[in-house]
Write a protein that holds these residues in place. Structure first.
Motif: not given
Length: 631
Positions: A361-381
């Motif tokens: 989604a980031v590579s397709q310019r759908i998710l902004p980078t700040p949102v993507a970083e937060k989503v990755l943390v939510l997935i991991a936690l």
């Protein structure tokens, strides 16, 4: 090279320390791997630029796991699961997507971002959930099978998600993303240059090739390779199948895990199935462990420390939303009790394929980078707390079992001199022999299905918990001559023996023991005769071995009797050295006495064997005592 060896040593050291500690604490291996990753990465800062490469490498653990799962499922088994795959799994994905999308829109996210988040958070962790279900032996429960069906549906759903995500991007951003994503591999460039219908045909051709090759190509090649009779070549062939299919699926833009799963299903009825499983399993286990470590090491604690309360609230909200959807579906599909809790809490996290979707989604310019970083943390936690959710489910299941009386116990209308508590495989044989010898029994068991099955075959039995004092009183404990304890649960058996002995000091209690330690526990509780459930059958098997290596039936039988008499006396002796609550490996007196008794037993067996032709001479044995008379 030196740096790679140091990193490999670090990760392996973390595995062998953290995982045994976590499993001994009852937390499961997955939480041990995750904690090891957190220690290596965020805490000590020992992970470097190699982490991204390791994550891609370790994802092959998930790919191999899906291949092994496919090997366990024949196409007919998949067809039999179609209701759960389409109904339960499909509804879970769609409802979770819709709910997360709605919540995201309510928090002022754009429609493409909200839909992408719905796709990402609708997935659960196949790796963690299946690993934990297998460790805790819950896969064959109704809740475990339902969870597996949902996970399988989610893995299949990743394909249309990857196909739909580019449609959410703006045309200009999509063109830029496609230009950046153009692969260096000539096949990738060729596929990227094809029109949409050509890419679709290429994808269908890849799937068809996997199915056809699995049926007609892999088997003859495997027979050819097997002819070399070299284990390492067989292993190389198994790895070639997995890596080759994963590469093919990646080239056409599909999930490698789904491709290997499909190949596993095709090969499920192959004669090489078990050999493939044994060759792949060690690699899968190590790579899965490495995958969990990279998840833990990849948690960006800077995002957490910047907004800790918001992150905690979002993780709690994610788990609550997913658990709510799962709970509703569990009720609709009539999962009950512990199965409902297992299904609800076991799948209430995000999954490893979420990392793939976020990156795409980031590579397709759908998710902004700040949102993507937060989503990755939510997935991991959310993945990090999954073992804790399983522990919570175990606690809730125990409480429900205590609070839920279930169906009312039967009213016992007659009392017999023999009470049999528990009629599983062990108790049924005891009951059949006693009743067919002309004696009457009162049979109690807490499993209603077992009671109903006995009644079908004409045996009278009563439903109820045999450890309940009121039920024992109604069964005639005050007047009974013999109590036979055949319960599967060790703690329940110990508790029943102790209670019956306290009420009836004169009662003769015969108890089934799971192992030698359980013998000691039952002896302390007050049992008269203790029967190790596998002891007699093991002696018979050993006697058959002796009969087929040169001894005649009489000689083997005599050695069996000697072993039986001396071993049961040794159990009495070891009961004095055994210390409750102390592991036997930490009890030097017990270990020393065991060695001495084993030496005495071996000497007696050899002495008996040496004079086996003198049939008139009986082998020496220690006199029986109340404990060893049946143990």
């Amino acid at each position: 090279m030196t740096g790679f060896l140091i990193q490999a040593t670090l990760y392996l050291f973390a595995m062998v320390i953290a995982v045994p500690l976590a499993t001994r604490a009852g937390l499961g291996s997955v939480l041990g791997y995750l904690c090891a990753g957190i220690l290596i990465g965020p805490v000590l800062g020992l992970s470097g630029s190699e982490m991204t490469d390791l994550q891609h490498f370790s994802e092959f653990g998930v790919v191999m796991m899906l291949f092994l799962i496919g090997l366990e499922l024949e196409p007919r088994a998949l067809w039999a699961m179609r209701d759960k795959l389409v109904g339960l799994g499909g509804l879970q994905v769609l409802l979770t997507m819709a709910l997360v999308t709605a919540v995201s829109l309510a928090f002022h996210q754009t429609l493409p971002v909200a839909v992408a988040l719905g796709m990402i958070f609708s997935l659960s962790s196949t790796a963690i959930v299946l690993q934990t279900l297998n460790e805790k032996r819950l896969m064959q429960t109704a809740g475990g099978r339902s969870a597996f069906a949902v996970l399988l549906t989610q893995d299949i759903a990743v394909i249309p998600m990857l196909a739909l995500l580019p449609l959410l991007a703006l045309p200009g951003a999509r063109a830029v993303a496609k230009a950046e994503a153009a692969g260096d591999h000539p096949v990738s460039r060729f596929i990227d240059s094809m029109p949409g219908w050509g890419v679709t045909l290429m994808t269908l051709a890849a799937v068809a090739f996997i199915i056809i090759a699995g049926h007609y190509l892999v088997r003859p090649v495997f027979r050819f390779v097997h002819g070399a009779r070299l284990r390492e070549i067989n292993t190389a062939m198994a790895l070639l199948i997995v890596v080759g299919i994963a590469s093919l699926m990646s080239l056409v833009g599909l999930s490698p895990a789904l491709g290997t799963f499909l190949a596993g299903v095709v090969l499920a009825d192959s004669e090489f199935r078990h050999e493939l499983e044994s060759d792949i399993e060690p690699f899968k286990g190590l790579l899965m462990g490495l995958f969990f470590i990279t998840v833990g090491a990849g948690i960006n604690f800077a995002v957490i420390t910047a907004q800790p309360f918001q992150i905690i609230a979002l993780v709690a909200a994610l788990v609550a939303v997913k658990a709510g959807v799962l709970y509703v579906l569990a009720r609709i599909f009539r999962l009950k009790g512990a199965d409902r809790g297992l299904f609800t809490l076991g799948l209430a996290q995000a999954g490893e394929f979420g990392f793939v979707l976020v990156s795409f989604a980031v590579s397709q310019r759908i998710l902004p980078t700040p949102v993507a970083e937060k989503v990755l943390v939510l997935i991991a936690l959310s993945m990090l707390i999954t073992p804790l959710l399983f522990i919570l489910n175990e606690q809730l299941s125990r409480r429900l079992r205590r609070e839920d009386d279930g169906p009312d116990a039967d009213e016992i209308d007659e009392q017999q001199p023999i009470i049999i508590a528990g009629v599983g495989r062990f108790g049924q044989v005891v009951n059949r022999m006693v009743t067919m010898s002309g004696f009457r029994t009162t049979v109690l068991d807490a499993d209603l299905k077992t009671i109903q099955l006995m009644r079908t075959f004409g045996f009278k039995a009563y439903f109820g918990d045999p450890t309940r004092p009121d039920l024992l009183a109604a069964a005639g404990l005050a007047k009974a001559q013999v109590l036979v304890v055949c319960l599967d649960d060790k703690a329940s058996a110990n508790r029943l023996v102790a209670y019956a002995r306290s009420v009836r000091p004169d009662l003769h209690i015969i108890a089934r023991a799971r192992d030698r330690i359980h013998v000691f526990e039952l002896y302390k509780a007050g049992a008269n005769d203790i029967v190790r459930e596998l002891f007699d059958s093991s002696l018979r098997a050993a006697r058959y071995v002796l009969e087929n290596v040169g001894l005649n039936e009489f000689e083997a039988s005599e050695l069996e009797k000697v072993f039986f008499k001396i071993d049961r006396a040794a159990v009495r002796d070891l009961a004095q050295a055994w210390k409750p609550g102390v592991p036997i490996e930490q009890n030097p007196d017990y270990i020393q006495r065991t060695r001495e008794l084993n030496a005495e037993l071996e000497a007696a067996m050899l002495k008996s064997f040496a004079r086996r032709e003198d049939k008139s001479e009986e082998p020496e044995a220690t006199p029986a005592t109340p404990l060893d008379s049946r143990s």
